[in-house]
Scaffold this motif. Structure first.
Motif, mmCIF file in Angstrom:
data_model
loop_
_atom_site.group_PDB
_atom_site.id
_atom_site.type_symbol
_atom_site.label_atom_id
_atom_site.label_comp_id
_atom_site.label_asym_id
_atom_site.label_seq_id
_atom_site.Cartn_x
_atom_site.Cartn_y
_atom_site.Cartn_z
ATOM 1 N N LYS A 11 0.836 -1.188 0.000
ATOM 2 C CA LYS A 11 0.000 0.000 0.000
ATOM 3 C C LYS A 11 0.878 1.247 0.000
ATOM 4 C CE LYS A 11 -3.972 -1.972 2.451
ATOM 5 N NZ LYS A 11 -4.847 -1.838 3.643
ATOM 6 N N LEU A 14 1.594 6.278 4.081
ATOM 7 C CA LEU A 14 0.816 7.404 4.604
ATOM 8 C C LEU A 14 1.678 8.624 4.858
ATOM 9 C CD1 LEU A 14 -1.267 5.485 7.297
ATOM 10 C CD2 LEU A 14 -2.078 6.230 5.064
ATOM 11 N N ARG A 356 3.127 -4.319 11.000
ATOM 12 C CA ARG A 356 2.894 -2.890 11.179
ATOM 13 C C ARG A 356 3.755 -2.054 10.239
ATOM 14 N NH1 ARG A 356 2.613 -2.313 17.793
ATOM 15 N NH2 ARG A 356 0.342 -2.284 17.952
ATOM 16 N N PRO A 360 0.473 0.259 6.405
ATOM 17 C CA PRO A 360 0.586 1.571 7.061
ATOM 18 C C PRO A 360 -0.472 1.837 8.124
ATOM 19 C CG PRO A 360 0.899 1.787 4.697
ATOM 20 C CD PRO A 360 0.451 0.370 4.936
ATOM 21 N N ASP A 361 -1.724 1.432 7.864
ATOM 22 C CA ASP A 361 -2.800 1.708 8.813
ATOM 23 C C ASP A 361 -2.539 1.065 10.167
ATOM 24 O OD1 ASP A 361 -4.093 3.144 6.901
ATOM 25 O OD2 ASP A 361 -5.375 1.500 6.243
ATOM 26 N N GLU A 362 -1.814 -0.083 10.159
ATOM 27 C CA GLU A 362 -1.530 -0.788 11.403
ATOM 28 C C GLU A 362 -0.602 0.028 12.308
ATOM 29 O OE1 GLU A 362 -2.461 -3.924 12.447
ATOM 30 O OE2 GLU A 362 -3.825 -4.199 10.757
ATOM 31 N N CYS A 363 0.196 0.889 11.697
ATOM 32 C CA CYS A 363 1.255 1.589 12.426
ATOM 33 C C CYS A 363 0.921 3.049 12.736
ATOM 34 C CB CYS A 363 2.552 1.526 11.603
ATOM 35 S SG CYS A 363 4.033 1.975 12.512
ATOM 36 N N LYS A 364 -0.075 3.595 12.067
ATOM 37 C CA LYS A 364 -0.333 5.030 12.153
ATOM 38 C C LYS A 364 -0.563 5.491 13.586
ATOM 39 C CE LYS A 364 -3.367 8.692 10.425
ATOM 40 N NZ LYS A 364 -4.516 9.017 9.545
ATOM 41 N N GLU A 365 -1.483 4.838 14.294
ATOM 42 C CA GLU A 365 -1.808 5.268 15.651
ATOM 43 C C GLU A 365 -0.614 5.124 16.580
ATOM 44 O OE1 GLU A 365 -4.512 6.846 16.579
ATOM 45 O OE2 GLU A 365 -5.100 6.762 14.464
#
Length: 378
Positions: A11, A14, A356, A360-365
């Motif tokens: 992907k 971000l 993660r 990317p979404d797994e790592c953003k937070e």
């Protein structure tokens, strides 16, 4: 005939420049810098009081543990060193009737490279369990070969590379030369030849994996790890960590990092295994090279669950080897060794629940909470 390039189908990241520039923090500006300086001085005052005997040993080491967990202990290295030296010197202070205190002393001393006998901790644990049991009454691609061009380090060779490699080689050429210039300017040491070698070794290792994919070969888990500790960039990362953390640089140490010593070998294998545990399902769907899990499945003719258990076992055994090598180390500075340890910890953070890094979404937070969001004080 042109062979289409394989794509990992990752992907889009971000973290592009536009998004990064849009992020702001309430801790910018002179006011925040001044407040940070005040807080640092306040903590230094607290540490001085603790060292002067106004707090118990447990209170001192709990405070050190808090500073480490907050990621700010590097500001107070001198104070922490004094506390750990005092704890280690007072060997009768290792023993306590408090399990929390014993465990914390053991962990912190080991983290700071003090050789503490494991028996001190284990014997205490055993005595607790024996007591409880007794009281309970139950003691009964066709691929181009980029590493050749990297070894030559000749910008004129650019024309011999495929178009998609030209930009990569040119970027690497400039990056290595710039970094080498910075080190030469600050330390008077030319590292170009060393950097060429570690980058060439990385490319060569990836070529080995590419040939495995092309031929359909499944290596043994030993073959995979010997190559995989390089493709995970273990020697490369450890080399950069050394030249960034160490001053002055020693030529012999540089060669050791290129050849892979016990410490950076264990670090690289541990990261490789943790990466495989987290990314293997997704990367196999993308047609990537078999990971350690699949290699062991074929080698041992076992299920995926059994193979994952074996890889977890290898990870734990590797971290034990790393700890032994760390405790016996007398050549590499504490800062470098700690950075190796942090690489393993980061791998666990990134991969223990999945990928993660690749998703990317797994790592953003995680990234936002670590870097931008404030830590609640109550």
């Amino acid at each position: 005939m042109t062979t289409p390039r394989r794509s990992g189908n990752y992907k889009r990241s971000l973290w592009d420049d536009e998004y990064l520039q849009s992020i702001s923090s309430v801790y910018e500006g002179e006011e925040s810098i001044e407040r940070a300086r005040e807080l640092k001085e306040e903590i230094e005052g607290i540490l001085e009081e603790k060292i002067m005997g106004k707090d118990s040993i447990l209170g001192q080491i709990e405070f050190v543990d808090v500073l480490q967990r907050l990621g700010i202990s590097y500001h107070f290295k001198g104070y922490i060193h004094t506390i750990m030296e005092g704890l280690f010197s007072a060997k009768d202070g290792w023993v306590s009737t408090d399990l929390h205190e014993v465990a914390l002393k053991f962990r912190l001393l080991r983290q700071h490279n003090y050789l503490v006998p494991q028996g001190i901790y284990v014997s205490y644990i055993c005595s607790i369990f024996v007591s409880v049991l007794w009281k309970s009454g139950i003691i009964k691609r066709p691929f181009a070969s980029p590493f050749k061009f990297i070894r030559r380090w000749d910008i004129d060779a650019l024309g011999h590379l495929p178009d998609y490699m030209k930009i990569c080689f040119f970027a690497l050429f400039n990056f290595v030369n710039q970094h080498s210039y910075d080190v030469l300017k600050t330390q008077g040491f030319n590292i170009v030849s060393c950097l060429k070698e570690v980058w060439a070794n990385l490319c060569k290792a990836h070529m080995v994996e590419a040939k495995w994919i092309s031929s359909g070969h499944t290596p043994t888990i030993h073959e995979f790890l010997e190559n995989g500790l390089v493709t995970i960039a273990g020697p490369l990362v450890s080399f950069y960590l050394y030249i960034c953390c160490e001053n002055p640089i020693e030529e012999k140490m540089l060669k050791d990092f290129i050849q892979v010593s016990d410490l950076n070998r264990c670090m690289a294998i541990a990261v490789r295994l943790m990466d495989d545990l987290g990314t293997s399902p997704d990367e196999m769907k993308k047609g990537d090279v078999m990971k350690s899990i699949q290699c062991y499945m074929k080698e041992a003719d076992c299920s995926e669950e059994e193979a994952r258990d074996h890889v977890k076992y290898l990870f734990h055994e590797t971290t034990k080897k790393f700890n032994r090598a760390m405790l016996s180390n007398s050549l590499i500075s504490k800062d470098v060794v700690e950075s190796f340890m942090n690489a393993i910890r980061t791998a666990q953070c990134m991969y223990h629940t999945g990928d993660r890094y690749g998703i990317p979404d797994e790592c953003k937070e995680l990234v936002l909470s670590l870097i931008l969001e404030s830590i609640p004080l109550a």
